[in-house]
Write a protein that holds these residues in place. Sequence first.
Motif, PDB file in Angstrom:
ATOM      1  N   MET A   1      59.063  43.903  54.009  1.00 41.71           N
ATOM      2  CA  MET A   1      60.292  44.594  53.623  1.00 41.71           C
ATOM      3  C   MET A   1      61.055  43.798  52.580  1.00 41.71           C
ATOM      4  N   ARG A   2      61.085  42.485  52.725  1.00 46.86           N
ATOM      5  CA  ARG A   2      61.737  41.657  51.706  1.00 46.86           C
ATOM      6  C   ARG A   2      61.063  41.859  50.350  1.00 46.86           C
ATOM      7  N   GLN A   3      59.726  41.924  50.352  1.00 45.02           N
ATOM      8  CA  GLN A   3      58.992  42.123  49.106  1.00 45.02           C
ATOM      9  C   GLN A   3      59.270  43.507  48.530  1.00 45.02           C
ATOM     10  N   ILE A   4      59.346  44.512  49.386  1.00 44.47           N
ATOM     11  CA  ILE A   4      59.667  45.871  48.940  1.00 44.47           C
ATOM     12  C   ILE A   4      61.037  45.891  48.265  1.00 44.47           C
ATOM     13  N   LEU A   5      62.011  45.203  48.845  1.00 46.57           N
ATOM     14  CA  LEU A   5      63.352  45.156  48.244  1.00 46.57           C
ATOM     15  C   LEU A   5      63.339  44.383  46.930  1.00 46.57           C
ATOM     16  N   HIS A   6      62.587  43.275  46.880  1.00 47.00           N
ATOM     17  CA  HIS A   6      62.451  42.519  45.623  1.00 47.00           C
ATOM     18  C   HIS A   6      61.830  43.409  44.541  1.00 47.00           C
ATOM     19  N   ASP A   7      60.777  44.127  44.915  1.00 45.69           N
ATOM     20  CA  ASP A   7      60.103  45.007  43.961  1.00 45.69           C
ATOM     21  C   ASP A   7      61.042  46.097  43.464  1.00 45.69           C
TER      22      ASP A   7
ATOM     23  N   ASN B   1      63.258  44.527  40.919  1.00 43.59           N
ATOM     24  CA  ASN B   1      62.482  44.235  39.708  1.00 43.59           C
ATOM     25  C   ASN B   1      62.118  45.485  38.919  1.00 43.59           C
ATOM     26  N   SER B   2      62.156  46.645  39.564  1.00 46.62           N
ATOM     27  CA  SER B   2      61.812  47.892  38.875  1.00 46.62           C
ATOM     28  C   SER B   2      63.006  48.510  38.136  1.00 46.62           C
ATOM     29  N   LEU B   3      64.196  47.954  38.330  1.00 43.87           N
ATOM     30  CA  LEU B   3      65.375  48.495  37.652  1.00 43.87           C
ATOM     31  C   LEU B   3      65.255  48.327  36.141  1.00 43.87           C
ATOM     32  N   ARG B   4      65.658  49.341  35.410  1.00 45.88           N
ATOM     33  CA  ARG B   4      65.610  49.303  33.961  1.00 45.88           C
ATOM     34  C   ARG B   4      67.004  49.102  33.403  1.00 45.88           C
ATOM     35  N   SER B   5      67.090  48.337  32.330  1.00 43.73           N
ATOM     36  CA  SER B   5      68.365  48.059  31.700  1.00 43.73           C
ATOM     37  C   SER B   5      68.900  49.294  30.996  1.00 43.73           C
TER      38      SER B   5
END
Length: 76
Positions: free
Chosen positions: A60-66, A69-73
């Motif tokens: 779950m921590r990795q899912i939240l990190h991912d 990280n997938s957010l676009r500017s």
Amino acid sequence: MTEGAPDDRAMPALWPQSDGTPVSCRDKLLILQENHTELQGILSDAFEDAILMGVDEAAMRQILHDLVNSLRSPKA
């Protein structure tokens, strides 16, 4: 602090701009702090729900990190 309450220790002391100088406008700082508190609560709830439903904590921590990280500017 009550269970599930935001952890003020996680609040950034400074909000750096792209040139490294900190954001200093009080209105901007208020919005950033409010957003941080709101996100912390939502993420905490989602994390706790997932763990209680049997999702592996590390996964779950990795899912939240991912997710982050997938957010676009918006500047892109």
